[in-house]
Write a protein that holds these residues in place. Structure first.
Motif, PDB file in Angstrom:
ATOM      1  N   VAL A  88      26.480  57.374  58.929  1.00 45.28           N
ATOM      2  CA  VAL A  88      27.285  56.894  57.638  1.00 45.28           C
ATOM      3  C   VAL A  88      28.531  57.712  57.873  1.00 45.28           C
ATOM      4  N   GLY A 131      28.997  52.770  60.171  1.00 44.53           N
ATOM      5  CA  GLY A 131      27.915  53.445  60.328  1.00 44.53           C
ATOM      6  C   GLY A 131      26.789  52.770  59.511  1.00 44.53           C
ATOM      7  N   PHE A 132      26.965  51.791  58.601  1.00 50.73           N
ATOM      8  CA  PHE A 132      26.179  51.148  57.647  1.00 50.73           C
ATOM      9  C   PHE A 132      26.505  50.025  57.425  1.00 50.73           C
ATOM     10  N   THR A 133      25.829  49.277  56.899  1.00 52.20           N
ATOM     11  CA  THR A 133      26.056  47.774  56.324  1.00 52.20           C
ATOM     12  C   THR A 133      26.810  47.890  54.802  1.00 52.20           C
ATOM     13  N   TYR A 179      25.985  48.418  50.047  1.00 55.42           N
ATOM     14  CA  TYR A 179      26.071  49.567  49.305  1.00 55.42           C
ATOM     15  C   TYR A 179      27.107  49.325  48.111  1.00 55.42           C
ATOM     16  N   ASN A 184      35.391  46.576  55.187  1.00 58.09           N
ATOM     17  CA  ASN A 184      34.665  47.933  55.124  1.00 58.09           C
ATOM     18  C   ASN A 184      35.317  49.097  54.247  1.00 58.09           C
ATOM     19  N   PRO A 196      22.953  52.972  48.236  1.00 52.72           N
ATOM     20  CA  PRO A 196      22.271  51.595  48.191  1.00 52.72           C
ATOM     21  C   PRO A 196      22.285  51.071  46.734  1.00 52.72           C
ATOM     22  N   SER A 254      25.826  59.372  50.191  1.00 50.05           N
ATOM     23  CA  SER A 254      26.631  59.816  51.355  1.00 50.05           C
ATOM     24  C   SER A 254      28.137  59.962  50.778  1.00 50.05           C
TER      25      SER A 254
END
Length: 122
Positions: free
Chosen positions: A1, A25-27, A31, A76, A99, A111
């Motif tokens: 992340v 680095g994440f969906t 989140y 993003n 999340p 994060s």
């Protein structure tokens, strides 16, 4: 992340800034995203949060009506539009991702980005 915040700077009282935080680095769309700030000698405090789809937003009382959080899942990116800035808004601003949604304690968030300095001064 990875969370990369930008957009901070020096602004006069009454001015505006828009912070951005680009995630990787994440969906991102799965989140919740948040903004916190930390002034010298003070604890990190909640500023705003937004749910995954952007349909629910939360703002701290101290910024409600002046700041607005938003997000663009296609890019993003989460934003914090800050208007009517005053000296009490001077702080390092951090974006955060989790999340779940949307705790007001910094420990609720998984994060963190590196922070961007906002200084309000004449």
């Amino acid at each position: 992340v990875q969370l990369q915040a930008s957009g901070g700077g020096l602004v006069q009282p009454g001015g505006s800034l828009r912070l951005s935080c680009v995630a990787s680095g994440f969906t991102f769309s799965l989140y919740a995203m948040g903004w916190f700030r930390q002034a010298p000698g003070k604890e990190r405090e909640f500023v705003a949060a937004i749910r995954q789809k952007g349909d629910n937003k939360y703002h701290a009382g101290s910024v409600r009506g002046r700041f607005a959080i938003s997000r663009n899942n296609a890019k993003n990116t989460v934003y914090l539009q800050m208007n009517s800035l005053n000296a009490e808004d001077t702080a390092v601003y951090y974006c955060a991702a989790d999340p779940r949604c949307c705790g007001s304690r910094w420990s609720d968030w998984e994060s963190w980005g590196q922070g961007t300095q906002v200084t309000v001064s004449s």
